[in-house]
Design an enzyme around this catalytic site. Structure first.
Site, PDB file in Angstrom:
ATOM      1  N   CYS A   1       1.349  12.419   5.189  1.00  0.00           N
ATOM      2  CA  CYS A   1      -0.350  13.125   6.071  1.00  0.00           C
ATOM      3  C   CYS A   1      -1.016  14.698   5.746  1.00  0.00           C
ATOM      4  O   CYS A   1       0.180  15.622   5.586  1.00  0.00           O
ATOM      5  CB  CYS A   1      -0.111  12.742   7.453  1.00  0.00           C
ATOM      6  SG  CYS A   1      -1.529  11.859   8.025  1.00  0.00           S
TER       7      CYS A   1
ATOM      8  N   HIS B   1      -3.270   5.473  12.654  1.00  0.00           N
ATOM      9  CA  HIS B   1      -3.605   6.386  13.228  1.00  0.00           C
ATOM     10  C   HIS B   1      -5.443   5.241  13.481  1.00  0.00           C
ATOM     11  O   HIS B   1      -5.820   5.572  13.829  1.00  0.00           O
ATOM     12  CB  HIS B   1      -4.478   7.344  12.186  1.00  0.00           C
ATOM     13  CG  HIS B   1      -2.976   8.523  11.815  1.00  0.00           C
ATOM     14  ND1 HIS B   1      -2.977   8.628  13.123  1.00  0.00           N
ATOM     15  CD2 HIS B   1      -2.300   9.018  10.713  1.00  0.00           C
ATOM     16  CE1 HIS B   1      -1.481  10.475  12.291  1.00  0.00           C
ATOM     17  NE2 HIS B   1      -1.838   9.701  11.305  1.00  0.00           N
TER      18      HIS B   1
ATOM     19  N   HIS C   1      -0.991  12.396  15.813  1.00  0.00           N
ATOM     20  CA  HIS C   1       0.950  12.871  15.110  1.00  0.00           C
ATOM     21  C   HIS C   1       2.144  12.372  16.868  1.00  0.00           C
ATOM     22  O   HIS C   1       0.983  13.263  17.791  1.00  0.00           O
ATOM     23  CB  HIS C   1       0.702  13.577  14.488  1.00  0.00           C
ATOM     24  CG  HIS C   1       0.335  13.087  13.260  1.00  0.00           C
ATOM     25  ND1 HIS C   1      -0.514  14.680  12.402  1.00  0.00           N
ATOM     26  CD2 HIS C   1       0.519  12.231  12.166  1.00  0.00           C
ATOM     27  CE1 HIS C   1      -0.967  13.652  10.644  1.00  0.00           C
ATOM     28  NE2 HIS C   1      -0.112  13.018  10.681  1.00  0.00           N
TER      29      HIS C   1
ATOM     30  N   HIS D   1       1.651   3.670   9.182  1.00  0.00           N
ATOM     31  CA  HIS D   1       1.073   5.218   9.964  1.00  0.00           C
ATOM     32  C   HIS D   1       0.173   5.409   9.410  1.00  0.00           C
ATOM     33  O   HIS D   1      -0.829   5.562  10.201  1.00  0.00           O
ATOM     34  CB  HIS D   1       1.951   6.385   8.757  1.00  0.00           C
ATOM     35  CG  HIS D   1       2.266   7.975   9.414  1.00  0.00           C
ATOM     36  ND1 HIS D   1       2.558   8.824  10.293  1.00  0.00           N
ATOM     37  CD2 HIS D   1       0.626   8.697   8.852  1.00  0.00           C
ATOM     38  CE1 HIS D   1       1.632   9.528  10.359  1.00  0.00           C
ATOM     39  NE2 HIS D   1       1.062  10.012   9.181  1.00  0.00           N
ATOM     40  N   GLU D   2      -0.555   5.008   8.618  1.00  0.00           N
ATOM     41  CA  GLU D   2      -2.146   5.618   8.201  1.00  0.00           C
ATOM     42  C   GLU D   2      -2.483   4.159   9.282  1.00  0.00           C
ATOM     43  O   GLU D   2      -3.781   4.812   9.440  1.00  0.00           O
ATOM     44  CB  GLU D   2      -2.547   5.502   6.928  1.00  0.00           C
ATOM     45  CG  GLU D   2      -1.928   6.446   6.042  1.00  0.00           C
ATOM     46  CD  GLU D   2      -2.288   7.996   6.430  1.00  0.00           C
ATOM     47  OE1 GLU D   2      -3.110   7.884   7.593  1.00  0.00           O
ATOM     48  OE2 GLU D   2      -1.244   8.737   6.374  1.00  0.00           O
TER      49      GLU D   2
END
Length: 748
Positions: free
Chosen positions: A173, A387, A393, A383-384
């Site tokens: 990231c 967000h 994080h 993961h994205e």
């Protein structure tokens, strides 16, 4: 001599073959094996499954041997990933695309196994989850350019994926400075009046309430819009392969999010609503925002955000670009309030004067000059999206165990929202930390009702036995059933009956808590107005249909009668009459209008209340009233709780006032009155003139005038005069010039 030469060549070929099977595919995959099953046979099976009508023919079977074990796959077309409105868009057209090459299944005989992938040109590509870990299958030419290979596909285990950048200073990231710039930009969004109060309302703190299990359909599905640029298409080669990659990524994150309990919010899933494929032909298209080869990761995300994505929960772009600092993905971070961005965010104006949609993200499959394994790309996508769902994080010792000095914790690795990419081979790599769950739960609580939809798919854990389920007792913290596996069990086991159990109480009321069918004499349903009580049959957990009561049995508080087990007939039909509506035009008052009225067949003039003398022989003087809310007065009103007919005025009070003022009848009545009483109108006119003349005469002597020839105005008698205290006599001062005064005032 010839024999020796042949032997040497044979040994060389075997040695070379063995070495090739053990060699890495690229710097991330250190071991693989080849697959050489019959592609023509699998292609024919796929075509049969595609056209299949019978349930048995819809399954696709694939058998092969690799990594010291046998794979006996049983797969079926996967329709859960694409919405009913799914479309594929190209530069030339919008297509109703056939996704029959996407499959989901399991390994036959291996409980808890799971597989997902695609079948293109007779080759399977995807992932297979087993008790011994996950295997990945890909076309061999994606890694090995030698066309003379004795195999067409490669298979490797997740333990053989070694991603060297996972703990490095770079990779995965973007760094903190990028997110800080993005956070400040998100704060500049201009709220529009079209936004819902839920979006504007701010919460004071975490509101992590446990949700009770409910049988109503929940809005738990995030619909996606996914675009691919020409570089992504160039790498995978065909439209089918591109859609297969998208399907694989969405299925991977769907598995992760569905199995996560976000503080009581469960079964979060994803569904693709639309795909835009930019082919190599779009590389020179001036309308293609992603046509340039050298675009930085922040600019690439901005290009995606400049499009309007109001119709989607999230919008992503997949690419094959090697971004600086090893960045694999970037997305806007969601928040429950205070800033824009994340799931369900609508297009709005920002400080740079541009309208943008910040419900976006980007993913690349290339890193440091090599293509990353699907496992790494899947985790990056999760993961994205994390967000977008509101998680920053992970930080702190609780949520970054991979950095712990404790070897036991360190061995389990970091969670999904760790700042750097992971290879996915550690226990925690496919899970969300408690920090992430807390943040995501707040955003879901606040925003999911703004754009999430019902999935329409069976959900294990909702308490309803649906297609593909044997039972459903909920999750582990809800299930009190000793007969059924709860929803927290692995695939192939959850929502299934335990061995040796006949049934589960979740299947129906005719199953005991000891997992056996109830006897034929036990009641499972109370009687109703039109149906007798239900009795178990001893062979099923479901309560059999009840026998109907005789026709013309009174129901609905004696206002209707039963017809074939349904309360559908009028009480009038019981006596050979027809139901009618008592209307005010017949001289009925507003109370009688809410009576049940009957008439002789085809004789409207006989319409009368059930309490009238006319029908006394049928109803014995008993007045039967309509239910509150029923229409009355020939559908011009409704009955209230006091059994009075209230007229319905669809126009409302303002419209009635307008009609009263501008009604032609009003002006006609006024004109007739003036003609009849002309003398009264004349007297009123004279009186008005005299009143005005007197007012002017009296007030004129007290009104000041600018005419110097007129006498000064007379003071009004009886008015209070303001008394001022006596002022001390001051010496006259020399008056300063106007200019000097003004300048002094300005200096002060």
């Amino acid at each position: 001599m010839v024999l020796l030469r042949v032997l040497i060549l044979l040994l060389s070929w075997v040695a070379g073959l063995g070495g090739q099977y053990g060699n890495p595919l690229n710097k991330y995959i250190r071991h693989y094996e080849g697959l050489s099953y019959d592609v023509d046979s699998l292609h024919q099976k796929h075509q049969r499954a595609k056209r299949a009508v019978s349930h048995e023919d819809q399954f696709l079977r694939l058998d092969f041997h690799a990594h010291g074990r046998h794979f006996n796959l049983r797969m079926k077309r996967d329709t859960s990933l694409f919405s009913e409105e799914f479309r594929v868009e190209t530069s030339n057209a919008v297509l109703d695309y056939d996704t029959s090459h996407i499959y989901t299944g399991h390994i036959y005989g291996e409980e808890g196994s799971f597989s997902h992938g695609s079948v293109i040109d007779g080759r399977f590509e995807g992932f297979i989850q087993t008790h011994g870990g996950t295997f990945y299958v890909e076309p061999a030419e994606r890694y090995i350019k030698d066309r003379t290979l004795p195999f067409h596909s490669v298979i490797y285990h997740e333990d053989d994926i070694k991603y060297p950048h996972k703990y490095g200073p770079q990779g995965g990231c973007a760094d903190h400075s990028v997110f800080e710039r993005m956070r400040k930009y998100q704060m500049t969004g201009v709220e529009e009046v079209t936004q819902t109060p839920q979006e504007k309302h701010a919460i004071n703190g975490p509101e992590l309430l446990r949700k009770k299990r409910t049988t109503v359909a929940e809005k738990n599905t995030c619909q996606l819009y996914i675009q691919t640029d020409h570089l992504f298409f160039k790498y995978y080669g065909t439209r089918e392969a591109v859609i297969a990659q998208i399907s694989s990524h969405v299925k991977a994150i769907d598995t992760i999010y569905q199995t996560t309990d976000f503080s009581g919010i469960r079964n979060i899933s994803f569904m693709v609503k639309r795909i835009r494929i930019n082919t190599t032909a779009d590389e020179k298209d001036p309308t293609n925002p992603f046509r340039f080869p050298n675009i930085g990761v922040e600019k690439f995300l901005e290009l995606n955000s400049e499009q309007n994505h109001d119709d989607y929960c999230l919008a992503y772009v997949f690419t094959d670009r090697d971004f600086d600092d090893g960045v694999l993905g970037l997305a806007w971070v969601g928040a429950p309030s205070g800033s824009s961005g994340g799931i369900c965010e609508k297009s709005k104006l920002y400080s740079d004067g541009k309208k943008k949609s910040l419900n976006t993200g980007i993913i690349t499959v290339q890193n440091y000059g090599s293509h990353v394994p699907p496992k790494v790309s899947h985790i990056t996508f999760a993961h994205e999206v994390g967000h977008n769902f509101g998680s920053p994080h992970d930080s702190g010792t609780e949520c970054t165990p991979g950095e712990s000095k404790n070897l036991g914790q360190k061995e389990n690795g970091n969670y999904i929202m760790y700042a750097r990419a992971t290879s996915g081979d550690k226990l925690n790599n496919n899970k969300f930390s408690l920090c992430s769950i807390r943040n995501i739960s707040q955003v879901l609580e606040k925003k999911r009702n703004n754009c999430f939809v019902e999935s329409g798919q069976p959900i294990c854990g909702n308490g309803m036995v649906e297609q593909g389920e044997e039972c459903d007792c909920g999750y582990s913290d809800q299930c009190k059933d000793e007969c059924c596996y709860d929803a927290n069990q692995p695939e192939g086991k959850k929502c299934k009956l335990k061995p040796g159990k006949q049934c589960s109480p979740s299947q129906g009321p005719c199953c005991t808590a000891h997992c056996a069918f109830k006897s034929k004499t036990e009641k499972c349903r109370d009687d109703s107005d039109c149906a007798k009580e239900g009795i178990c049959n001893g062979i099923t957990a479901l309560c059999p249909a009840s026998d109907p009561k005789p026709n013309f049995t009174d129901c609905n508080r004696h206002t209707q009668v039963c017809i074939n087990g349904q309360c559908a007939g009028s009480i009038c039909e019981k006596h050979g009459l027809e139901e009618c509506t008592c209307a005010s035009s017949d001289g009925k008052d507003d109370k009688e209008l809410c009576h049940v009225c009957c008439m002789k067949k085809m004789e409207p003039s006989t319409c009368a209340s059930t309490g009238s003398v006319q029908w006394n022989k049928y109803f014995l003087g008993r007045t039967i009233t309509l239910q509150p809310g029923s229409p009355c007065n020939d559908f011009r009103g409704y009955c209230d709780v006091f059994m009075r007919c209230r007229l319905v005025d669809a126009d409302g009070p303002l419209a009635r006032l307008k009609k009263a003022i501008f009604s032609p009848e009003l002006y006609e009545n006024i004109a007739e009155w003036i003609v009849a009483y002309w003398w009264a109108v004349l007297l009123m006119g004279i009186a008005l003139i005299m009143l005005m003349a007197g007012f002017i005469k009296i007030c004129s002597v007290h009104t000041p005038s600018s005419n110097p020839k007129l006498p000064p105005p007379k003071p009004l008698p009886g008015t209070l005069k303001r008394r001022r205290p006596p002022q001390p006599i001051q010496q006259p001062q020399r008056q300063r010039p106007r200019e000097s005064y003004q300048m002094g005032h300005m200096r002060r």
